[in-house]
Scaffold this motif. Structure first.
Motif: not given
Length: 1476
Positions: A44-66, A94-99
């Motif tokens: 359920a809400n697979k697109a939202e779960i995956v997007t939230e995980w990616i954005l959270t990961r990008l936000l929290k781990d953006r200061t790690r080494d390269r 996650a069609t273009p009209t379902n966001k």
């Protein structure tokens, strides 16, 4: 894998504390990718779960080494893109009209810090990694960023903007020679646009400005001067700068900048940064000044409270000039303020002051600063080390003169002195700006009616050198450069002459003439004094003894003084001649004219005679003047240039069109001086400066032309002797080696200078004195003159080369092209006599002698061959009517013999250039003469034709023109032999065909004309003859030749027919074009002969398939040949096979036109037009149906443009008896176009082509227009003019003109149909007026969009229509009152106009104009209104008072009534009321 067994396992894996969740398992990003791609995993809400995980990961781990930073991991961005920006048809929910879940998500997880990290960290990657990372991240950011911006604080956006700037600044170092990545550009545009919006709504602008000045200013300066910006991404550069300008100049920060900009944080930072990055800082200063001025003007009410009107405007200007002064203080800190970059920045600042109107009356402090700039520019011109910056300094002076002329005026004498005395003429741009500066100064004096003051400045600059100039004083070595300076160039001199003639007032004319003559007198006195002083020091003057104490340096200084005085006199005489000849003497009183005549006469008898006497040397003055006592030790160069200038002044003023000197008085002075000048001609030419000698010749020739003198013969002998000695003798291999620029200063004593003088003298003789030579010269002199013309190398000018300079050969060729030369009977007689002498050596030869060139005892020498060829080169320029009939036959016979000799001359290797050009000349003469005579029937007809066919041309030279002339000669001779066969003499044709059969035909390794000869023979036979008109032996011989050619052709094209590889066939076509041309001609020739053996059909279709399968464009020649084969196959096809073949031809036309240029499509049109004329009614109808069916498939394809053009061509070139078919097809096309336009499926190019289609039918075939077409035409035009939400990237004004042309054609030619559709015409006229509007400046986004939506799709709001379109619409409106005849088939008509029936509708068109004028969001520019006035006055003339009053009362508001009153008032002013 257990992670995909259930949704809980998948979510638990993503939220695990470690990555990977378990040792040995895949990483989380791989698990997320597999889970997202796994369609059997239902979460359920697979697109939202995956997007939230990616954005959270990008936000929290953006200061790690390269290595462990997810922001630099492309996999995260690719998965994020697949989730939030999926492709159509995705099965993951996650069609273009379902966001709908995205907005709450980005509100919980901020996006801006992630973007900041992405921009900051991508500079750590190499170029390839950076491109990949940005390309993967952009699609997802394009979706997420607009949703996240509303919840992002301005401070966060500032950080993100700083990251953009830092990235750009880093790229400026890393990628100095590379273009900016397009994805980086788009991300930067997203961030910058959001920041600008936030700034406009922020309440903490001052804090943002302070942060930007401290932390981001350096990166901003570097980014704005990024050298990788191109036209494609220049918009980002403008956005980056605009965002920075919004931060620096807003309502919260401008107050400090207006009061004391030098102490503001901005300039404190700039003064610090200029030491480290001088170029970036000073390059941005002009833009900063413009932005500051615009911002100050925008917020002027809050910045300067309590002031209004002129005081408020003065405060704004004062603040701008303070900012300008602060910017100038930074320039000296960069490269010491003297580098090229500093001059560019200074110029930009001055241009900003000018464009923004910052300098005004009463700003004394600012005026002092601008005067310092003037002094700096003058110093730059005075320093030889600053020559490279002279152009920039002159541009600065031009800008300063436009700002306020009074700033430049005090230093103008010094500037003018530098412009003529030491100007670097090698810099063309500097010369351009110097001319611009002189034009600005002249314009100012024209406007103030003070041209005499400007003349005084010029005269003073010639004699008063600048005390600050560091240049060496003017000497004879600088003479050519000075005469080429901007002050003496033709452009400024011509402008000055026109200004004197038009703007010197009658009250100023006498004083101007007196001051000019006084300046000339003063210049002569200074030269005379300097020359006497120098002569006295050498013991040659009145002192009798030389000064013993004189040193070499003193002598050199004296010599320089003499040279400088001489140059001053030359310049003064040049300018004085311009002024005196331009004075408007017709506007002054008789007494003033008499005073001017007296002053000029005294100058002639005083200054000028003294100057000429000094130049001619001792003993030349008969009245004992002191000039006659001067020694030969006098500086000859100085006195000679002075004498030449005096004679030049005499000549120009004496022949002026304004009668500044009466002709009788000038003649008397000329005769008195003539004896002295003639006596000087007896001296050795080596002792006289060529410039002086040319002026002596010109003066004497001018006198001898108008008066009877006794020295004409000796004068002409001297002229011809000088030309014989010094005129350059041009050869074919050394064409135009000596060319003269036209400057008299180049006529020095060197051999080159004397050659220049001879060229100038020859040009003068040919331009002005041919009639005198024709009448007054002796036969011997005319003979010498003609021989001299031959010596200039006429043969080398057969193919003239572009040369802006004057050459001897060029002057002769220009003369020979003039009718004046050939109208001189005596010269013409001598000319033809000389031509006969040069070719008479050919009389002793016959064809056999010519064929045995080297072995015959009668062989011509190479010089004799060239003499004869040059004779024919002259004959090429002679009008055929002037060639004596008695010698025409002899000249033709000799030309044929010479052709044999030149073509058969045995030489090792290739023929020399001279022989090739000689052969071209001879054959061009023969072709020209035969065409003039209308026949080429001569005694050696067959032998010469055989010679043309069998003699090869050299392959190592460019012989294209010779080849074409040879082929045209062949064609004329073949037509003649066929005519003789038609009259009963078959022998020449039989011999010609036998020659063609024996010649090497279609052999690649042998160069022969046989291929082209056969081709031309077939074309002539098909076009001019019929098989029945030729005797049977001739027809049989032609048939034998045809079969011989066909057999060879079949062998050469069989691989093209049998080869299955179409790519190989396409590659082979380039080398087979001659073969294919002959194959196409054989197909047509077989039909003409009605031969039993014919070329097989099908090759054309195969070649079309081969060409259409290749990548890229094909050669135009190749496509033309293939299309010709298709047409030949169609013309020779059987009755039942013509219709399918016709479809193949049309398809090939469309395919080839698609990838061809316009000029190539015109060649295709010529071929198919011939086809359309020969089609039967049924075939033409089938072709139209095919085109109609193809058009019905849609107009959005790339072939739509070609199809519409083809339809237009077919209707325009329709065969006879097809009117109904044309009308039906036209009606169907109109319905199709209207429906396609309504659906919005018409491409941009097809839109214009549709209108051209309708215009061609309405303008060229108006009788085919029916009543049922009118509504469709008006509907089509209305749809083209309707508003659109989508617009083309560029405005296409040609669509507007096509609509005007269609409407005008209907009004003029089909008034009978238009009269029933006047409401439709009225609607179109209203739309045309509305299309001329343009948005007001500084509209908001919504307002600009509202205006843009009312404009047609082909009009871009930023590029509106202009005055040309207004003028075209006015012509259309004026056409309504023109009486015309209807173009229909019927009885006689009476001319009528649409004015009376249109009067009921004219009010609505006028109303459209008033509405456009009063639109609060739009404007009609003054130039458009001015051009529209004639048409509007026509409409006003249609309105009666009742209609006008009804319009005023019922349809107009207060502003509309005011606009209508203004329009009616202007109409009343110009209306004719019958008085006079």
């Amino acid at each position: 894998m257990s992670y995909f067994q259930s949704p809980q396992e998948f979510v638990r894996a993503l939220k695990a504390a470690s990555d990977p969740p378990k040792p040995g398992d895949p990483s989380k990003i791989d698990i997320a990718r597999q889970g997202w791609s796994n369609s059997t995993l239902h979460v359920a809400n697979k697109a939202e779960i995956v997007t939230e995980w990616i954005l959270t990961r990008l936000l929290k781990d953006r200061t790690r080494d390269r290595e462990n930073n997810p922001v630099l991991d492309v996999r995260y961005w690719q998965l994020l893109t697949d989730v939030v920006n999926p492709s159509e048809g995705s099965s993951n929910g996650a069609t273009p009209t379902n966001k709908a879940w995205l907005r709450p998500l980005v509100n919980r997880v901020p996006i801006a810090p992630i973007v900041t990290s992405l921009l900051s960290l991508n500079t750590q990657c190499n170029a390839d990694q950076r491109v990949t990372l940005l390309a993967a991240s952009l699609p997802s950011l394009a979706v997420l960023w607009p949703l996240a911006v509303p919840k992002t604080t301005p401070d966060t956006l500032m950080e993100c903007y700083g990251a953009v700037l830092h990235t750009m600044a880093s790229s400026a170092i890393i990628e100095a020679k590379q273009k900016l990545d397009v994805n980086l550009v788009r991300i930067g545009s997203l961030v910058t646009a959001s920041l600008r919006s936030a700034i406009s709504h922020s309440s903490s602008k001052k804090k943002m400005t302070q942060s930007f000045t401290q932390n981001g200013l350096e990166d901003w300066l570097k980014s704005c001067n990024h050298n990788s910006f191109t036209d494609s991404n220049a918009e980002l550069k403008a956005e980056l700068y605009a965002a920075g300008a919004d931060l620096l100049f807003n309502s919260d920060t401008l107050k400090k900048l207006c009061d004391d900009p030098s102490s503001s944080p901005l300039f404190t930072s700039l003064q610090t940064l200029v030491l480290a990055s001088p170029i970036q800082v000073i390059s941005t200063l002009p833009a900063l000044l413009s932005s500051f001025a615009q911002a100050t003007r925008k917020y002027r009410s809050s910045l300067f409270p309590g002031t209004s009107g002129n005081a408020l405007a003065a405060s704004v200007r004062s603040a701008g000039m303070k900012f300008f002064a602060s910017c100038k203080e930074i320039l000296p800190q960069a490269h010491n303020g003297s580098g090229t970059e500093s001059w560019i920045a200074r110029l930009g600042l001055l241009n900003a002051v000018e464009s923004e109107g910052l300098f005004g009356f009463g700003q004394e402090d600012a005026a002092d600063g601008l005067r310092q700039d003037v002094q700096l520019c003058a110093q730059c011109l005075q320093q030889p080390t600053e020559a490279s910056n002279a152009g920039l300094a002159l541009q600065c002076l031009c800008s300063l003169a436009r700002i306020d002329y009074e700033l430049v005026e005090p230093l103008l004498p010094a500037i003018l002195f530098e412009l003529w005395s030491s100007f670097p003429v090698d810099f063309s741009s500097a010369s351009t700006w110097a001319s611009e500066l002189l034009s600005l100064v002249l314009t100012y004096h024209i406007q103030t009616r003070t041209i005499p003051s400007f003349l005084s400045l010029l005269f003073d600059s010639f004699t008063q050198p600048s005390t600050q100039s560091a240049h060496v004083p003017a000497t004879r070595t600088s003479y050519p450069r000075i005469m080429a300076s901007p002050v003496m160039s033709s452009g400024p001199i011509d402008k000055l002459s026109r200004a004197v003639a038009a703007f010197v007032t009658p009250g100023q004319t006498l004083s101007t003439a007196e001051e000019t003559i006084a300046a000339l007198q003063s210049a002569w006195e200074r030269f005379d004094a300097a020359q006497k002083s120098a002569a006295a020091d050498r013991g040659a003057g009145s002192r009798k003894k030389s000064r013993k104490s004189i040193t070499d340096s003193t002598e050199n200084a004296k010599s320089q003084d003499v040279d400088a005085s001489a140059l001053a006199f030359v310049l003064t005489a040049r300018l004085a001649a311009v002024v005196l000849t331009a004075l408007p003497l017709h506007s002054v009183t008789d007494s003033a004219q008499a005073a001017i005549h007296l002053s000029v006469r005294r100058t002639f008898s005083g200054v000028l005679e003294d100057a000429v006497a000094t130049a001619l040397g001792p003993g030349s003055a008969e009245d004992g003047r002191s000039a006659g006592k001067r020694s030969r030790d006098t500086d000859s160069w100085a006195v000679h240039v002075v004498g030449a200038a005096a004679l030049r002044f005499r000549y120009v003023v004496g022949r002026a069109g304004n009668s500044v000197l009466p002709a009788s008085e000038g003649a008397e002075d000329g005769q008195r001086l003539g004896a002295r000048l003639v006596a000087s001609l007896s001296s050795d030419a080596e002792d006289v400066l060529p410039e002086l000698r040319v002026e002596i010749y010109r003066s004497l020739l001018g006198t001898s032309l108008h008066h009877d003198v006794d020295y004409r013969e000796s004068l002409l002998d001297s002229v011809l002797s000088f030309l014989d000695k010094w005129l350059p003798k041009t050869t074919v291999s050394d064409t135009d080696s000596v060319s003269w620029s036209g400057l008299v200063s180049n006529l020095s004593s060197s051999p080159e200078g004397r050659a220049f003088a001879a060229i100038g003298l020859l040009r003068m003789l040919l331009d002005r004195y041919l009639p005198a030579i024709n009448v007054h010269s002796s036969p011997e002199q005319r003979q010498r003159f003609v021989e001299m013309l031959f010596a200039t190398g006429c043969l080398a000018q057969v193919v003239p080369k572009a040369n802006p300079k004057l050459t001897a050969g060029g002057a002769v060729m220009e003369c020979l092209r003039s009718a004046v030369f050939w109208e001189q009977h005596n010269l013409r007689t001598v000319m033809f006599s000389a031509l006969n002498v040069r070719t008479e050596a050919l009389d002793g030869l016959d064809i056999n002698d010519a064929r045995k060139v080297q072995k015959s005892s009668k062989a011509l020498s190479p010089s004799q061959r060239m003499d004869a060829a040059e004779a024919y080169a002259f004959l090429l320029y002679a009008p055929s009517e002037y060639v004596p009939k008695a010698s025409r036959a002899d000249m033709l016979k000799r030309a044929v013999i010479l052709d044999f000799i030149l073509a058969r001359a045995e030489r090792k290797g290739s023929k020399p250039t001279s022989d090739i050009q000689a052969l071209l000349v001879v054959r061009a003469f023969l072709l020209r003469t035969f065409v003039h005579l209308g026949s080429c029937d001569h005694q050696m007809l067959h032998e010469y034709l055989q010679h043309l066919i069998s003699s090869p041309l050299p392959t190592t030279a460019d012989v294209g023109e010779l080849q074409q002339v040879t082929y045209d000669l062949m064609q004329l001779h073949m037509r003649t032999v066929l005519r003789s066969a038609e009259k009963g003499d078959p022998a020449p044709v039989a011999k010609t065909i036998a020659t063609l059969q024996m010649a090497p035909l279609l052999e690649r390794d042998v160069v022969s004309h046989a291929d082209e000869a056969v081709l031309r023979l077939m074309k002539i036979a098909i076009s001019d003859f019929s098989p029945a008109s030729l005797p049977q032996p001739v027809a049989s011989a032609i048939l034998t030749l045809y079969e011989h050619v066909l057999n060879k052709l079949k062998e050469l094209v069989k691989d093209l027919i049998a080869d299955a590889d179409v790519q190989a066939v396409a590659r082979a076509l380039v080398d087979r074009l001659p073969i294919l041309r002959l194959w196409s001609q054989c197909i047509s020739f077989a039909s003409w002969l009605q031969a039993s053996r014919r070329p097989a059909h099908g090759l054309g279709i195969r070649l079309v398939h081969a060409l259409s399968s290749t990548q890229g464009p094909n050669s135009p020649d190749t496509t033309l040949v293939v299309l010709g084969i298709l047409l030949a196959e169609l013309n020779s096809a059987a009755e039942g096979e013509r219709t399918p073949q016709l479809g193949h031809v049309l398809a090939a036309y469309v395919v080839f036109s698609r990838s061809s240029e316009h000029k190539d499509r015109e060649r295709f049109d010529e071929l198919v037009v011939k086809l359309f004329h020969n089609l039967s009614v049924s075939e033409f109808s089938s072709a139209l149906e095919l085109v109609q069916e193809t058009l019905a498939t849609g107009l959005q394809s790339e072939d739509a443009n070609c199809l519409v053009h083809l339809a237009s061509l077919m209707l325009h070139e329709a065969p006879e008896s097809t009117l109904k078919i044309v009308q039906t097809h036209f009606t169907q096309c109109l319905h199709l176009f209207v429906s396609q336009c309504a659906a919005g499926t018409v491409t941009r190019t097809a839109r214009l082509q549709i209108l051209k289609f309708v215009n061609a039918q309405c303008s060229d075939r108006p009788a085919s227009i029916r009543a049922l077409n009118m509504g469709t035409i008006w509907s089509l035009l209305a749809r083209q003019l309707a508003g659109s939400a989508v617009h083309d990237p560029e405005t296409d004004a040609s669509i507007f003109h096509e609509i005007i042309s269609i409407s005008s054609a209907l009004v003029r030619l089909r008034r009978d149909l238009v009269i029933h559709t006047l409401p439709h015409l009225t609607a179109v006229l209203r739309q045309l007026i509305a299309a001329l509007r343009r948005p007001r400046a500084n509209l908001g986004a919504k307002q600009a969009r509202l205006v843009a939506d009312t404009l047609p799709a082909w009009v871009r709001a930023g590029e509106p229509l202009g005055a040309d379109e207004g003028r075209a619409l006015a012509r259309l409106l004026s056409t309504l009152t023109v009486k015309t005849l209807v173009r229909v088939h019927g009885a006689a008509q009476t001319p009528e106009a649409l004015a009376q029936p249109m009067s009921k509708h004219a009010a609505y068109v006028v109303l459209a104009y008033v509405e456009a004028l009063n639109d609060p969001l739009c404007v009609l520019p003054a130039d458009v209104r001015r051009e529209l006035q004639p048409g509007l006055f026509v409409l006003c003339g249609m309105l009666n008072e009742h209609a006008r009053d009804a319009l005023m009362v019922s349809a107009l508001d207060a502003s509309g009534k005011a606009a209508m009153k203004v329009l009616w008032r202007e109409y009343e002013k110009q209306r004719y009321v019958g008085r006079g």
